[in-house]
Design a protein around this motif. Structure first.
Motif, PDB file in Angstrom:
ATOM      1  N   ARG A   1       0.844  -1.200   0.000  1.00 32.43           N
ATOM      2  CA  ARG A   1       0.000   0.000   0.000  1.00 32.43           C
ATOM      3  C   ARG A   1       0.875   1.244   0.000  1.00 32.43           C
ATOM      4  O   ARG A   1       1.563   1.534   0.985  1.00 32.43           O
ATOM      5  CB  ARG A   1      -0.924  -0.013   1.217  1.00 32.43           C
ATOM      6  CG  ARG A   1      -1.937   1.126   1.220  1.00 32.43           C
ATOM      7  CD  ARG A   1      -2.964   0.950   2.318  1.00 32.43           C
ATOM      8  NE  ARG A   1      -3.788  -0.221   2.091  1.00 32.43           N
ATOM      9  CZ  ARG A   1      -4.749  -0.636   2.920  1.00 32.43           C
ATOM     10  NH1 ARG A   1      -4.994   0.031   4.039  1.00 32.43           N
ATOM     11  NH2 ARG A   1      -5.464  -1.717   2.644  1.00 32.43           N
ATOM     12  N   MET A   2       0.832   1.995  -1.093  1.00 33.30           N
ATOM     13  CA  MET A   2       1.744   3.132  -1.247  1.00 33.30           C
ATOM     14  C   MET A   2       1.467   4.233  -0.229  1.00 33.30           C
ATOM     15  O   MET A   2       2.374   4.985   0.138  1.00 33.30           O
ATOM     16  CB  MET A   2       1.643   3.701  -2.668  1.00 33.30           C
ATOM     17  CG  MET A   2       0.336   4.395  -2.981  1.00 33.30           C
ATOM     18  SD  MET A   2       0.397   5.172  -4.599  1.00 33.30           S
ATOM     19  CE  MET A   2      -1.147   6.091  -4.590  1.00 33.30           C
ATOM     20  N   GLN A   3       0.248   4.324   0.263  1.00 35.35           N
ATOM     21  CA  GLN A   3      -0.077   5.387   1.234  1.00 35.35           C
ATOM     22  C   GLN A   3       0.625   5.196   2.572  1.00 35.35           C
ATOM     23  O   GLN A   3       0.635   6.103   3.394  1.00 35.35           O
ATOM     24  CB  GLN A   3      -1.593   5.459   1.460  1.00 35.35           C
ATOM     25  CG  GLN A   3      -2.382   6.022   0.302  1.00 35.35           C
ATOM     26  CD  GLN A   3      -2.764   4.954  -0.711  1.00 35.35           C
ATOM     27  OE1 GLN A   3      -2.303   3.812  -0.646  1.00 35.35           O
ATOM     28  NE2 GLN A   3      -3.615   5.317  -1.671  1.00 35.35           N
ATOM     29  N   GLU A   4       1.193   3.998   2.785  1.00 39.17           N
ATOM     30  CA  GLU A   4       1.919   3.753   4.031  1.00 39.17           C
ATOM     31  C   GLU A   4       3.420   3.618   3.811  1.00 39.17           C
ATOM     32  O   GLU A   4       4.164   3.353   4.763  1.00 39.17           O
ATOM     33  CB  GLU A   4       1.355   2.508   4.722  1.00 39.17           C
ATOM     34  CG  GLU A   4      -0.088   2.696   5.174  1.00 39.17           C
ATOM     35  CD  GLU A   4      -0.635   1.490   5.921  1.00 39.17           C
ATOM     36  OE1 GLU A   4       0.157   0.604   6.290  1.00 39.17           O
ATOM     37  OE2 GLU A   4      -1.863   1.439   6.135  1.00 39.17           O
ATOM     38  N   GLY A   5       3.870   3.788   2.570  1.00 34.97           N
ATOM     39  CA  GLY A   5       5.286   3.868   2.267  1.00 34.97           C
ATOM     40  C   GLY A   5       6.107   2.708   2.807  1.00 34.97           C
ATOM     41  O   GLY A   5       5.763   1.545   2.671  1.00 34.97           O
ATOM     42  N   ILE A   6       7.225   3.052   3.460  1.00 31.35           N
ATOM     43  CA  ILE A   6       8.147   2.043   3.973  1.00 31.35           C
ATOM     44  C   ILE A   6       7.500   1.169   5.036  1.00 31.35           C
ATOM     45  O   ILE A   6       7.872   0.010   5.210  1.00 31.35           O
ATOM     46  CB  ILE A   6       9.419   2.734   4.535  1.00 31.35           C
ATOM     47  CG1 ILE A   6      10.501   1.704   4.882  1.00 31.35           C
ATOM     48  CG2 ILE A   6       9.072   3.570   5.757  1.00 31.35           C
ATOM     49  CD1 ILE A   6      11.033   0.961   3.696  1.00 31.35           C
TER      50      ILE A   6
END
Length: 317
Positions: free
Chosen positions: A168-173
């Motif tokens: 999930r890109m909204q939570e990044g690393i």
């Protein structure tokens, strides 16, 4: 008898009155274009009765068909930090979450449950692709860890149904960190000598494929499921070559040794029962509505406030 009021007027009203017909009575198969009656499609577990195309199915629908009599108990998953990066693209991350929750009626992209299939107690986890593409965020990582811990505590096998577009890109690393976290959870099952079976459904891609989805003891896929890390379009653009027909589909991966089985959804439950009981050293499942032999079941202690659940006794006879 008044002929006008009892016959003519109702006839006229029936001609001019509009009947409200529900819009969701029929579903069009995206593969062959057949119009399928909703009840017939539901009874066939969202598989087209004309071309056998496997359509998307929610975790609850899957569990209703998987567990005995559709009875299962949800396993509580710890809540992660909400919007840890204060991410915003076209929408704020919390707004996207609320939209996905309204659309699916679920809290997050994974559901964890416990119950019995063929009188065999298991813990199961399933991803919901309709919830933000089933993307792997902190909640999904927490869900897999909770499922593994519950399976170890009850000495039950874990069955996981994967369906995701990746991290999930909204939570990044923080999303990428779920890859090693879930790998550790799978290792907990190995140390406890408990089976971990993965059912890969369409699509399973990205970081999910690169972590827990390909770490099972047995890998089963649904027909024509896309299973990959990078998609075929990205690979074609990178190497500038035409890929083989059916590349990265379940049948192709089965032929090249990456899967153990490709199984039709309506036959999957019976196959899981056979494999699980074989791996747990249990006799074949009792067919019909009869209970399993008493010596194969034991009551495990559960946390305070929860009902006791039968669990497989793994001690040799």
């Amino acid at each position: 008898m008044n002929w006008i009021s009892n016959y003519v007027r109702p006839k006229i009203n029936s001609l001019f009155s509009r009947r409200e017909v529900p819009e969701n009575l029929w579903t069009k198969c995206p593969e062959c274009g057949s119009m399928l009656f909703h009840r017939e499609l539901s009874d066939n577990q969202n598989v087209c009765t004309n071309c056998e195309h496997h359509m998307a199915i929610t975790p609850r629908e899957r569990f209703n068909a998987l567990f005995d009599a559709g009875i299962f108990t949800e396993v509580t998953v710890p809540e992660p930090i909400h919007d840890p990066l204060h991410f915003k693209d076209q929408k704020k991350y919390p707004d996207r979450m609320k939209g996905a929750q309204r659309k699916t009626g679920e809290k997050e992209a994974m559901l964890v449950a416990e119950g019995e299939i063929g009188r065999t107690p298991i813990v199961a986890a399933a991803q919901d692709f309709s919830f933000m593409g089933g993307s792997m965020g902190m909640f999904v990582g927490n869900a897999i860890i909770a499922a593994a811990e519950r399976a170890v505590a009850l000495k039950r096998p874990l069955v996981l149904f994967s369906a995701a577009g990746g991290a999930r890109m909204q939570e990044g690393i923080l999303s990428l960190m779920q890859m090693p976290r879930t790998t550790v959870a799978v290792e907990m099952l190995r140390e406890a000598n408990l089976p971990y079976i993965v059912v890969l459904t369409h699509p399973t891609t990205g970081g999910v494929t690169a972590s827990y989805a390909m770490l099972g003891d047995v890998h089963i896929a649904e027909p024509n499921a896309l299973i990959c890390f990078a998609g075929p379009r990205v690979i074609e653009q990178t190497i500038r070559e035409k890929l083989p027909e059916g590349f990265q589909r379940a049948e192709y991966l089965l032929d090249h040794g990456m899967l153990d089985r490709v199984t039709h959804r309506t036959k999957l439950r019976d196959e899981l029962i056979t494999i699980l009981r074989m791996m747990m050293g249990l006799p074949p499942a009792v067919m019909g509505d009869l209970p399993a032999p008493e010596q194969n079941l034991a009551i495990e202690a559960t946390p305070e406030g929860e009902a006791a659940s039968p669990a497989v006794d793994t001690k040799p006879a």
